[in-house]
Write a protein that holds these residues in place. Structure first.
Motif, PDB file in Angstrom:
ATOM      1  N   THR A   1      -4.898   3.481  -0.623  1.00 24.15           N
ATOM      2  CA  THR A   1      -4.350   4.019  -1.581  1.00 24.15           C
ATOM      3  C   THR A   1      -4.803   5.347  -2.241  1.00 24.15           C
ATOM      4  O   THR A   1      -4.101   6.426  -2.290  1.00 24.15           O
ATOM      5  N   ARG A   2      -6.379   5.285  -1.949  1.00 21.42           N
ATOM      6  CA  ARG A   2      -6.811   6.529  -2.211  1.00 21.42           C
ATOM      7  C   ARG A   2      -6.697   7.807  -1.357  1.00 21.42           C
ATOM      8  O   ARG A   2      -6.175   8.723  -1.727  1.00 21.42           O
ATOM      9  N   MET A   3      -6.533   7.242  -0.099  1.00 23.47           N
ATOM     10  CA  MET A   3      -6.378   8.280   0.923  1.00 23.47           C
ATOM     11  C   MET A   3      -4.973   9.011   0.863  1.00 23.47           C
ATOM     12  O   MET A   3      -4.722  10.170   1.208  1.00 23.47           O
ATOM     13  N   ARG A   4      -4.078   7.935   0.444  1.00 25.32           N
ATOM     14  CA  ARG A   4      -2.677   8.366   0.365  1.00 25.32           C
ATOM     15  C   ARG A   4      -2.412   9.167  -0.820  1.00 25.32           C
ATOM     16  O   ARG A   4      -1.999  10.203  -0.859  1.00 25.32           O
ATOM     17  N   LEU A   5      -3.120   9.150  -1.858  1.00 26.83           N
ATOM     18  CA  LEU A   5      -3.134   9.849  -3.091  1.00 26.83           C
ATOM     19  C   LEU A   5      -3.773  10.929  -2.885  1.00 26.83           C
ATOM     20  O   LEU A   5      -3.280  12.392  -3.186  1.00 26.83           O
TER      21      LEU A   5
ATOM     22  N   VAL B   1       0.802  -0.985   0.092  1.00 19.53           N
ATOM     23  CA  VAL B   1      -0.083   0.138  -0.115  1.00 19.53           C
ATOM     24  C   VAL B   1       0.801   1.199  -0.098  1.00 19.53           C
ATOM     25  O   VAL B   1       0.510   2.400  -0.695  1.00 19.53           O
ATOM     26  N   GLN B   2       1.800   1.066   1.010  1.00 20.07           N
ATOM     27  CA  GLN B   2       2.625   2.276   0.889  1.00 20.07           C
ATOM     28  C   GLN B   2       3.798   2.501   0.165  1.00 20.07           C
ATOM     29  O   GLN B   2       4.798   3.241   0.224  1.00 20.07           O
ATOM     30  N   SER B   3       4.076   1.355  -0.922  1.00 23.95           N
ATOM     31  CA  SER B   3       5.168   1.412  -1.888  1.00 23.95           C
ATOM     32  C   SER B   3       5.071   1.984  -3.014  1.00 23.95           C
ATOM     33  O   SER B   3       5.957   2.400  -3.646  1.00 23.95           O
ATOM     34  N   GLY B   4       3.881   2.781  -3.384  1.00 23.22           N
ATOM     35  CA  GLY B   4       3.661   3.599  -4.388  1.00 23.22           C
ATOM     36  C   GLY B   4       3.430   2.778  -5.722  1.00 23.22           C
ATOM     37  O   GLY B   4       3.150   3.375  -6.814  1.00 23.22           O
TER      38      GLY B   4
ATOM     39  N   LEU C   1      -3.813  12.616   0.114  1.00 24.13           N
ATOM     40  CA  LEU C   1      -2.826  13.310   0.901  1.00 24.13           C
ATOM     41  C   LEU C   1      -1.674  13.923   0.045  1.00 24.13           C
ATOM     42  O   LEU C   1      -1.210  14.817   0.399  1.00 24.13           O
ATOM     43  N   GLU C   2      -1.269  13.093  -0.756  1.00 23.28           N
ATOM     44  CA  GLU C   2      -0.310  13.567  -1.558  1.00 23.28           C
ATOM     45  C   GLU C   2      -0.868  14.894  -2.591  1.00 23.28           C
ATOM     46  O   GLU C   2       0.025  15.906  -2.498  1.00 23.28           O
ATOM     47  N   VAL C   3      -1.926  14.724  -3.064  1.00 26.99           N
ATOM     48  CA  VAL C   3      -2.459  15.539  -3.573  1.00 26.99           C
ATOM     49  C   VAL C   3      -2.689  17.053  -2.777  1.00 26.99           C
ATOM     50  O   VAL C   3      -2.346  18.042  -3.315  1.00 26.99           O
ATOM     51  N   MET C   4      -3.218  16.604  -1.463  1.00 24.90           N
ATOM     52  CA  MET C   4      -3.274  17.888  -0.598  1.00 24.90           C
ATOM     53  C   MET C   4      -2.029  18.540  -0.218  1.00 24.90           C
ATOM     54  O   MET C   4      -1.859  19.830  -0.179  1.00 24.90           O
ATOM     55  N   ALA C   5      -0.769  17.686  -0.144  1.00 21.19           N
ATOM     56  CA  ALA C   5       0.455  18.231   0.232  1.00 21.19           C
ATOM     57  C   ALA C   5       1.058  18.865  -0.983  1.00 21.19           C
ATOM     58  O   ALA C   5       2.178  19.565  -0.893  1.00 21.19           O
ATOM     59  N   GLN C   6       0.582  18.768  -2.194  1.00 20.24           N
ATOM     60  CA  GLN C   6       1.139  19.257  -3.489  1.00 20.24           C
ATOM     61  C   GLN C   6       0.217  20.443  -3.884  1.00 20.24           C
ATOM     62  O   GLN C   6       0.287  20.971  -4.925  1.00 20.24           O
ATOM     63  N   THR C   7      -1.004  20.648  -3.286  1.00 21.58           N
ATOM     64  CA  THR C   7      -1.855  21.589  -3.790  1.00 21.58           C
ATOM     65  C   THR C   7      -2.130  22.741  -2.773  1.00 21.58           C
ATOM     66  O   THR C   7      -2.184  22.722  -1.468  1.00 21.58           O
ATOM     67  N   ASP C   8      -2.161  23.935  -3.261  1.00 22.13           N
ATOM     68  CA  ASP C   8      -2.516  25.267  -2.591  1.00 22.13           C
ATOM     69  C   ASP C   8      -4.050  25.231  -2.195  1.00 22.13           C
ATOM     70  O   ASP C   8      -4.846  25.066  -3.123  1.00 22.13           O
ATOM     71  N   PRO C   9      -4.349  25.219  -0.959  1.00 16.94           N
ATOM     72  CA  PRO C   9      -5.882  25.192  -0.722  1.00 16.94           C
ATOM     73  C   PRO C   9      -6.652  26.192  -0.938  1.00 16.94           C
ATOM     74  O   PRO C   9      -7.941  26.176  -1.102  1.00 16.94           O
TER      75      PRO C   9
END
Length: 643
Positions: free
Chosen positions: A477-481, A339-342, A483-491
């Motif tokens: 995976t969806r939650m990780r993605l 799950v966390q391997s990408g 979170l990744e999108v949130m980490a890369q997105t200006d809110p």
């Protein structure tokens, strides 16, 4: 004791029939003396013969009536004394010394029939003595004649003694031989009884054993089987006797069956061959057996075999269930670890499901536009198309109610025919919902090129066993993605932030040459004054509106991000027929509410890093600010620098 008893019985029988024979002789003598012989004193001798015949007949009937109790010695003495008395009375009454001839035979007979030396001596001695009294006292015959008969009488007595000794010796030998024979017979009877008892016990153990047992001849054909083996094979005894186990052996285990002769030969005398085999019952049910086979000698020295078969089906099923459970657990762990391997979790899930179930195709389906379903992951048979359209009734129903569906290849039900149209080689299909917190998030289609009759079949159960783990993995995976999108997105603006900018610029640089990438920095003019005048809330709306308009000016390949505050950064890839300056002018014009912005840009060099190019674009932005704002300035206007 048995031999002695038998000897007494034999003697009684001999004496009995001797008495009868002598009685018959005397009866004949009566007739001869009365009708055929012309001699003196006929009536007297006939009368004596009659008395003797009567006495012998009485003796015969006495022995017959008392076969078990009659004293053999007494009977023998009486048997000799009756003819002796007849002869002596005949000599006395007829005064004929010639009658002594019959007495000689009687004395010889005494040695043959008496049972003891005492009785023989008594009978012979008394007979000789009485004869001497009768002859010499009665002055019968001439002197020489009397002497001759006297010598004959003595000789007869001696011969009787010899006859007795010879007979007694022969009897002893016969008795010894009979005793040995009786002993041998007794031993043989005891051995036969012991063998019969041993066989009875063996058959009782053989037939009553809970372990399946069989005896086979040198050709491997069953000679005897017990009820436990009949139960193991689910066949009657009559079906097994005379046949080998080959017709009942699982096809995959026939090589084991054919190798048994070599295995037995290698084991040698006294060796035991142990193998595991599968047998097939008439119903098709498979039973596992642990066989122990040893050599046994046939009645003519043939090499037979004795087989013990332990039904280990339950143990094998337990072991197989454990192995399958371990396989599911291992596959579930494999999914969880990835799950966390990408990695693409759709590919990981379908691979794990195929591994545990042995399916020929596994599809992971997710909803697409228009009510169709797209293939998000697949393994096995290549999907005939990436979108299942229209979806079959089973798929739609499973998505709607969250319940699994199971079907074999249809013959007339068109509602489920779509998968078989796409995958004609399939015989069985399972539709399994992937459910997270009561909501169906995906569907799994598992197909087999073999027919499966029940939903509880192991292959189907194994596939279904991973659905929960698949749901957790897809959700994680969806939650990780996310979170990744949130980490890369200006809110605020929904554009990429600096982290997202870095990743997307790397992706852009990997697709196109660096010299074809132009980076621009955008900064709102007098934004602080705007915020102070209209408030920060209005300022946020201005930023959001610009972000929306800016995205409309760019292609999907271009990158835009909020750099910080009221500052934005853009990366444009070269495109035929498009001017980067014109795009920046469109971005400058995207400002609303009467506000303006300044833009500085720079084209990346061959060996230039993105960070260095951004610094050059930043310098041009300051140049645009110093030059009056609300304008686009390129790096070519910057003074040249020595590096």
């Amino acid at each position: 004791m048995i031999a002695i008893s038998a000897r007494l019985e034999l003697r009684r029988a001999i004496l009995q029939w001797c008495a009868a024979a002598l009685a018959c002789v005397y009866l004949i003598a009566i007739a001869a003396r009365l009708f055929w012989l012309n001699m003196s004193h006929t009536t007297v001798t006939a009368l004596l013969a009659g008395v003797s015949a009567l006495a012998l007949g009485s003796l015969f009937w006495y022995v017959v009536a008392h076969q078990r109790t009659a004293n053999v010695e007494v009977v023998a003495v009486v048997l000799v004394l009756i003819p002796a008395a007849d002869s002596l009375l005949g000599i006395l009454l007829t005064r004929e010394i010639t009658e002594t001839a019959i007495l000689l035979l009687v004395i010889l007979g005494a040695g043959a029939v008496t049972t003891t030396l005492r009785s023989m001596s008594t009978v012979a001695g008394s007979t000789v003595a009485l004869w001497a009294v009768v002859v010499f006292v009665g002055n019968l015959g001439q002197g020489s004649e009397r002497l001759n008969y006297a010598l004959l009488m003595v000789g007869a007595a001696g011969m009787s003694f010899l006859i007795f000794l010879i007979r007694a010796g022969a009897e002893r030998d016969l008795v010894a031989a009979a005793s040995q024979a009786q002993l041998q017979v007794a031993r043989l009877e005891a051995a036969a009884t012991a063998n019969a008892e041993a066989e009875r016990r063996y058959r009782k153990i053989f037939m009553g054993s809970p372990v399946a047992m069989a005896l086979a001849d040198e050709n491997g054909h069953f000679i005897e089987v017990n009820p436990a083996l009949c139960a193991l094979l689910a066949r009657d005894r009559i079906e097994l006797i005379g046949r080998s186990s080959r017709p009942f052996t699982h096809l995959d285990d026939l090589p084991i069956h054919h190798s048994m002769s070599d295995r037995m030969r290698d084991a040698g005398d006294g060796g035991v061959v142990r193998v595991e085999k599968r047998y097939v019952r008439p119903s098709g049910e498979i039973r596992w057996a642990w066989l122990s086979i040893s050599a046994a000698r046939g009645p003519r020295g043939q090499t037979w075999t004795l087989m013990h078969a332990e039904d280990v089906t339950d143990r094998k099923e337990t072991e197989e269930a454990l192995r399958r459970s371990q396989l599911i657990v291992a596959s579930a762990g494999h999914i969880a670890r990835n799950v966390q391997s990408g990695k693409d979790m759709h590919a990981v899930i379908v691979a794990a499901v195929q591994h545990v179930s042995g399916a020929d195709i596994v599809l992971l389906l997710e909803p697409a536009d228009g009510g169709d379903f797209r293939v998000a992951g697949n393994i096995g048979i290549e999907p005939a198309q990436k979108v299942l359209s229209p979806p079959c009734s089973h798929l739609r129903k499973t998505w709607a109610n969250g319940q699994p569906a199971f079907a074999n290849r249809p013959t007339a039900d068109e509602s489920v025919s779509a998968p078989w149209t796409l995958y004609p080689q399939l015989q069985t299909i399972l539709w399994e919902p992937i459910v997270d917190q009561g909501t169906v998030i995906s569907l799994m289609m598992v197909g087999f090129c073999r027919r499966i009759e029940r939903l509880d079949d192991w292959s189907v159960t194994a596939a279904r066993g991973l659905s929960a783990e698949a749901a957790s993995a897809l959700t994680a995976t969806r939650m990780r993605l996310e979170l990744e999108v949130m980490a890369q997105t200006d809110p605020l603006t929904g554009l990429a932030n600096r982290r997202g900018w870095t990743l997307r610029l790397q992706e852009l640089a990997a697709r196109v040459p660096r010299v074809e990438v132009t980076i621009g920095l955008i900064d709102f003019d007098n934004f602080k004054k705007y915020n102070d005048t209209f408030g920060h809330e209005q300022g946020d709306l201005l930023l959001q509106d610009f972000a929306r308009r800016a995205r409309a000016c760019l292609r999907s390949e271009d990158v835009i991000a909020r750099w910080g505050g009221e500052e934005f950064v853009v990366a444009l890839s070269a495109a035929e027929g498009r001017s980067e300056v014109a795009v920046f002018q469109q971005l400058r014009a995207a400002m609303s509410d009467g506000q303006t912005c300044s833009i500085g840009y720079a084209q990346m060099g061959v060996d230039e890093t993105p960070a260095h190019c951004v610094r050059r674009a930043d310098e041009t932005l300051y140049l645009a600010k110093r030059s009056g704002r609300d304008q686009v300035v390129g790096a070519e206007l910057l003074p040249a620098r020595s590096t």
